[in-house]
Design an enzyme around this catalytic site. Structure first.
Site, mmCIF file in Angstrom:
data_model
loop_
_atom_site.group_PDB
_atom_site.id
_atom_site.type_symbol
_atom_site.label_atom_id
_atom_site.label_comp_id
_atom_site.label_asym_id
_atom_site.label_seq_id
_atom_site.Cartn_x
_atom_site.Cartn_y
_atom_site.Cartn_z
ATOM 1 N N GLU A 49 43.031 46.842 45.773
ATOM 2 C CA GLU A 49 42.422 46.443 47.044
ATOM 3 C C GLU A 49 42.409 44.929 47.237
ATOM 4 O O GLU A 49 42.452 44.432 48.369
ATOM 5 C CB GLU A 49 40.997 46.988 47.171
ATOM 6 C CG GLU A 49 40.915 48.484 47.442
ATOM 7 C CD GLU A 49 40.751 49.296 46.170
ATOM 8 O OE1 GLU A 49 40.984 48.741 45.065
ATOM 9 O OE2 GLU A 49 40.376 50.484 46.267
ATOM 10 N N PHE A 111 25.802 57.410 43.304
ATOM 11 C CA PHE A 111 27.113 57.164 42.700
ATOM 12 C C PHE A 111 27.898 56.149 43.535
ATOM 13 O O PHE A 111 28.066 56.320 44.732
ATOM 14 C CB PHE A 111 27.878 58.482 42.595
ATOM 15 C CG PHE A 111 29.283 58.347 42.072
ATOM 16 C CD1 PHE A 111 29.527 57.882 40.782
ATOM 17 C CD2 PHE A 111 30.370 58.681 42.866
ATOM 18 C CE1 PHE A 111 30.819 57.767 40.292
ATOM 19 C CE2 PHE A 111 31.662 58.567 42.390
ATOM 20 C CZ PHE A 111 31.891 58.107 41.098
ATOM 21 N N GLN A 112 28.360 55.084 42.900
ATOM 22 C CA GLN A 112 29.161 54.010 43.497
ATOM 23 C C GLN A 112 28.387 53.193 44.534
ATOM 24 O O GLN A 112 28.990 52.488 45.337
ATOM 25 C CB GLN A 112 30.449 54.561 44.129
ATOM 26 C CG GLN A 112 31.428 55.130 43.098
ATOM 27 C CD GLN A 112 32.780 55.463 43.685
ATOM 28 O OE1 GLN A 112 32.881 55.938 44.814
ATOM 29 N NE2 GLN A 112 33.834 55.238 42.907
ATOM 30 N N VAL A 381 48.688 29.615 43.242
ATOM 31 C CA VAL A 381 47.833 28.496 42.884
ATOM 32 C C VAL A 381 48.127 28.089 41.444
ATOM 33 O O VAL A 381 48.322 28.927 40.566
ATOM 34 C CB VAL A 381 46.355 28.871 43.060
ATOM 35 C CG1 VAL A 381 45.442 27.882 42.334
ATOM 36 C CG2 VAL A 381 46.006 28.917 44.533
ATOM 37 N N PHE A 466 48.635 24.651 34.936
ATOM 38 C CA PHE A 466 47.818 23.662 35.630
ATOM 39 C C PHE A 466 46.480 23.478 34.919
ATOM 40 O O PHE A 466 45.925 22.376 34.894
ATOM 41 C CB PHE A 466 47.605 24.068 37.090
ATOM 42 C CG PHE A 466 47.196 22.926 37.976
ATOM 43 C CD1 PHE A 466 48.127 22.000 38.405
ATOM 44 C CD2 PHE A 466 45.879 22.768 38.377
ATOM 45 C CE1 PHE A 466 47.760 20.939 39.210
ATOM 46 C CE2 PHE A 466 45.498 21.712 39.191
ATOM 47 C CZ PHE A 466 46.446 20.791 39.604
#
Length: 577
Positions: A49, A111-112, A381, A466
């Site tokens: 996600e 739940f969740q 990055v 970096f």
């Protein structure tokens, strides 16, 4: 009668949305099923996600219009958060649909269970929960308009069962799209700005992403003021091309000519930039700042005059107030310094007579030379951003998209998913760090599954490079930054991508040409020099002290060979090349 989910899909489609990024889940089933039945908005499946939110940010950055991602309840939508921070800080319009647990269970440690409207508050310009079907589609329309008008993330939290509720219906509104407008300061403010600029002997312009769409106006203003133009990183793609006043970039990733042009001016005109580093602003100059968002004025450095308006609308209105400038000495000195600095940078981007490992500057320069005229570049990055900032050449058609404000690892391939989805006929090049690629390695599967012909160029230096530079500058011995990489080209090949591994400079051009010519997703894994240094345009006494401490501590810890490699990469090989 249509369901709430049906109404959502129809409304976002009317706003020009063609796809939704995400991973399905039980609390999202009503929504994804509505997408299936409607058939005009695609479900763009990803493997994480976080990548869905990054993909939406990439699409919005390219199109300027609303992009959409979705996550199921609890951990599903929680994974969106880093990509949503990126979109919000880059000021691109994204709608996130965060499914929630059943309304009757909220507050029971179900739940969740999480509290999405609290979690997403900081990374959004609008975040509300739908608790009754009668609130829809009005809350959806408010969320979409807010995302577009405030250029940020809007989050709509929807308990899963509400997707299946019947929509009560509401007279359809005009399609929600980006609306044109005119915004500039008053004549009195423009006259005050002109008075400051006319009184100054040496004027420098610092331009950022807010000059998008105002390239011609910017050059006309620089001509009138005889002012060199320095750009911030996010302004690079809109400033440096076809620009006889360009003197390069400033900031931590910039170079000395941009820094010098700002330090030597007595009036600095900031145009559409939120440049964040106070230490790079001039110490004595008067400063005028123009921004479309008044709340940003004076945020980074004190200003003598703040103006609210768009760059494109303001410059034509300002020009009649300006007198004629007679001296061009400041501009000529700045351009001369830039020519020298540019030559020094280009002299580093060479194949080093075939020696290994390959200089990353050479990789970036070759990518720029071989990529198409309208390519979209997405650097990770870390060190890839440095080499992209210094060696990718913009031309007014190319784009440069990245996590330049939020600064998140693993943005390149994930954002490329969104860019390529929105622009299927355009060349999209992700400049990935080996650390960033590994962090979201599953998105290589997304490229294959969705048949997205993204070209991934990996800067493989077996380190969080970096971070190592930052450690050196702060006086720390490099620790915890080693990456024991497999052959990343073999990994990519195993999941179905065209892939090449390059260890010798002489093989790089052919590998890039083959990858760019391939009609599907491709990856070129380039083994680059780990000890390459990216020197900022000015070095503080603290940094000199830090690097000295790093050298002493490295020797004392029995790792003196690292210093030999460092000198060989950055000094000896160039002296004798």
């Amino acid at each position: 009668m249509p369901t709430i989910a049906d109404t959502i899909v129809e409304t976002i489609h009317a706003a020009g949305v063609e796809r939704v990024y995400g991973i399905p889940g039980d609390s999202l089933n009503g929504f994804t099923d509505a997408l299936r039945r409607y058939g005009k908005v695609a479900w763009q499946h990803v493997r994480h996600e976080e990548a869905a939110a990054f993909a939406a940010s990439g699409e919005a950055a390219i199109t300027g219009e609303l992009a959409v991602c979705a996550g199921s309840c609890g951990p599903g939508n929680l994974h969106l958060i880093n990509g949503l921070y990126e979109a919000n800080r880059s000021r691109v319009p994204v709608l996130a649909i965060a499914a929630h647990i059943p309304i009757s269970e909220i507050g029971t440690n179900y739940f969740q269970e999480t509290h999405p409207q609290e979690l997403f508050r900081e990374c959004s310009v609008y975040c509300e929960m739908v608790s009754d079907p009668s609130q829809m589609p009005r809350l959806l329309e408010i969320a979409m308009r807010t995302a577009l008008e405030r250029r940020g993330v809007a989050v709509l939290v929807i308990p899963g069962e509400l997707f299946l509720e019947q929509s009560e219906g509401r007279r359809s509104t005009t399609p929600i799209r980006t609306l044109p407008r005119v915004a500039r300061p008053t004549d009195a403010q423009l006259a005050e700005a002109a008075s400051i600029l006319d009184a100054a002997e040496n004027v420098t312009i610092l331009a950022g992403a807010g000059v998008e769409g105002a390239h011609g106006q910017l050059l006309e203003l620089a001509e009138r003021l005889q002012a060199p133009i320095v750009h911030a990183l996010r302004g690079k793609e809109f400033v440096e091309y076809d620009n006889p006043y360009d003197v390069g970039m400033t900031g931590l990733l910039g170079f000395s000519s941009g820094y010098r042009a700002m330090e030597s001016c007595d009036a600095l005109l900031m145009l559409g930039t939120d440049f964040p580093y106070p230490q790079f602003f001039p110490s004595k100059a008067k400063i005028i700042q123009l921004d479309i968002r008044g709340e940003q004025l004076g945020r980074r450095t004190p200003v003598d005059l703040g103006l609210v308006g768009s760059v494109a609308d303001t410059i034509p209105a300002l020009l009649p107030f300006l007198g004629e400038r007679k001296s061009s000495r400041h501009l000529e000195r700045s351009l001369k310094h830039y020519a020298s600095t540019r030559k020094e940078l280009d002299d580093l981007a060479v194949d080093d007579r075939g020696r290994t490992p390959i200089h990353p500057q050479y990789v970036a320069k070759l990518v720029s030379e071989l990529a198409s005229d309208d390519a979209v570049f997405l650097p990770d990055v870390g060190s890839p951003v440095v080499w992209a900032a210094r060696y990718l050449r913009m031309n007014g058609r190319r784009r440069l998209v990245g996590s330049f404000s939020h600064g998140s690892m693993a943005n390149a391939v994930s954002q490329a998913v969104g860019v390529q989805s929105a622009a299927p006929g355009r060349q999209v090049v992700a400049l990935a760090g080996d650390g960033g690629l590994a962090m979201m390695l599953g998105e290589l599967l997304t490229l294959r599954q969705n048949k997205l012909p993204v070209k991934v160029v990996v800067f493989d230096n077996s380190s969080l490079n970096f971070v190592e530079v930052e450690m050196k500058a702060a006086g720390f011995v490099n620790y915890g930054t080693e990456l024991d990489n497999p052959d990343l080209a073999a990994v990519a090949s195993a999941v179905g991508l065209f892939a090449r591994r390059v260890e010798k400079p002489g093989d790089l051009e052919d590998a890039l040409r083959d990858a760019f010519a391939h009609d599907g997703p491709a990856l070129v894994n380039v083994v680059t020099a780990r000890q390459e240094l990216s020197i900022p345009p000015t070095i503080t006494a603290e940094q000199v002290k830090g690097f000295t401490l790093y050298a002493l501590r490295t020797i004392m810890s029995g790792r003196g060979t690292e210093l030999i490699d460092l000198a060989d990469t950055n000094v000896f090989r160039r002296l004798f090349s």
